[in-house]
Design a protein around this motif. Sequence first.
Motif: not given
Lengths: 309, 249
Positions: A128, A244, A264, B12-13, B36, B120-121, B123
Amino acid sequence: MAILVIAEHDNSTLKAATLNAVTAATQMGSDVHVLVAGAGCLAVAEQAANVQGVSQVLLADDATYEHQLAENISLLIAELGKDYSHIVVPATTSGKNFMPRVAALLDVAQISEIVRVDSADTFDRPIYAGNAIATVQSLDAIKVITVRTTGFDAASAEGGNASIQSVSVSHNAGTSAYVGAQIVKSDRPELTSARVVISGGRGMGNGENFALIEKVADKLGAAVGASRAAVDAGFVPNDMQVGQTGKIVAPDLYIAVGISGAIQHLAGMKDSKVIVAINKDEEAPIFQVADYGLVADLFDVVPKLEQLL
Amino acid sequence: MKVLVTVKRVIDYNVKVRVKSDNSDVDLNNVKMAMNPFCEIAVEEAVRLKEAGVATEVVVVSLGSKSCQEQLRTALALGADRAIHIESDEVLESLTVAKLLQKVVADEQPGLIIMGKQAIDTDNNQTGQMLAALTGYPQGTFASKVTIEGDNVQVIREVDGGLQTVSLTLPAIVTTDLRLNEPRYASLPNIMKAKRKPLEVKTPADLGVEVKAHTRVVKVTPPAERKAGIKVACVEELVDKLKNEAKVI
Ligand SMILES: Cc1cc2nc3c(=O)[nH]c(=O)nc-3n(C[C@H](O)[C@H](O)[C@H](O)COP(=O)(O)OP(=O)(O)OC[C@H]3O[C@@H](n4cnc5c(N)ncnc54)[C@H](O)[C@@H]3O)c2cc1C
Ligand SMILES: Nc1ncnc2c1ncn2[C@@H]1O[C@H](COP(=O)(O)O)[C@@H](O)[C@H]1O
């Protein structure tokens, strides 16, 4: 069983990221081998043999490995790797490209971007965007691992005395071909290993204004980075993106100029030792991680900063 | 040519996730979920290929709990033709996802598979490469430009030093980087239309894949907090602090 580290190189020079991966490997076990796969890359094998902590270098020198195409090199690594307890590579774009392929060929998981070795089978890795750290135990016989270089000190490039053994295994899947590359040449230190990094964001306004921070970088011997917004806007090339999904950096000093501090972006730099933020918006989230914040217009203060250095 | 696209349901990002107090996992209760971002880019690329007359059909796949169907409907609203949901409430590790997708690929025989480079969770940045290994297909990861040329696809890849171009024989797997395209928004009429597009549900058992654990999460902890810093009044003070207090220049 020994540990196999895959060298990152350009057929002539061993890349510094390999040294961080070697350090991680020595924390997993004592017998560390390095595989140098490329074409005309004997010089790299010689450099790898000098690295402290390496007991054996394997050299796969073959035209099919020249550009380290994932389709071919993964077959080589999977074949050699069967006899190792761990296969380790730095989490560069090259390692991230071929290593999961190796894991799947061996029918094991890949543990991505570890930042700590807890034991031979248990590792810490950020998830995350670095907002949590997972401690993960591998249940597989062979551990396939990519290493976030900022999590480990570099092994000494000198002092080792490993023997070099040639392996003549040529794999060509025949499904991919290298066409070309546009590699950005710069005299500045590499972003991921620089002691000082100065990055610009959307606040820089345009590409020409990056000259302001380049001048500061020259005085400090720093690498220059950027936020995604600056890259997307076309101010600077993509390989400068910190974050990120870009490069992860942890220098002694990180200076963020005109960067708001989105999750990010923070994911890529918040482990820096000292963080400086220059932003005209005092509410910008970047100030929450900055050791020294300067609320000011960058066009006033960055030239002044350069003069004072 | 049929194009297969994978879409993952993730946090959600914009949301900053918190770790549960028992350190078992992150807390996803009442957290906003979304597609994503790299998968949005994958869908967009496939839809553009269809609009350009290169792709004939765009099939989207998602794996996970029932709620993944929301993201599949979003993909259908963005222009995909049909959806496949592999339903499972178990933790699906990347290797398992790749094995399940391998079965879908065997059934569907797509000419091109487009996936996100990274979820994005977790990675992880690995599922596309794993699927490529299992299918034996070539891979163009971290793509910032994709061009179909007859039986090949040319992919410009974002690499550490800049850009690299590779040519792959089809069928091939592409994973998307941020600059490949800018995803569109779904229009209201298209959202309505998407509700009637076909969505097929299968289970790992239907596909004959065992959901196996290759790893065990021992604990999940918050990252080290940075202690609050100070504001300096002027550049002179900043330089003084860096020299004499932090001693980094
Ligand atoms: C999947 C995904 C992945 C992403 N990955 C990354 C990543 O790896 N790296 C990354 O950086 N972003 C990434 N992003 C984007 C991220 O969410 C932000 O959009 C981005 O970081 C914002 O960049 P910025 O801070 O330069 O721009 P902005 O948020 O627009 O901030 C600009 C800042 O400049 C300041 N400013 C403007 N003018 C001046 C001036 N004259 N003087 C001083 N200050 C000024 C403003 O106050 C503002 O705070 C990602 C997004 C997504 C969805
Ligand atoms: N459960 C899933 N459902 C659909 N797609 C997935 C799933 N897991 C991974 N993917 C795809 O694989 C990409 C890379 O994921 P990862 O390797 O987990 O970072 C994602 O962007 C998705 O396109």
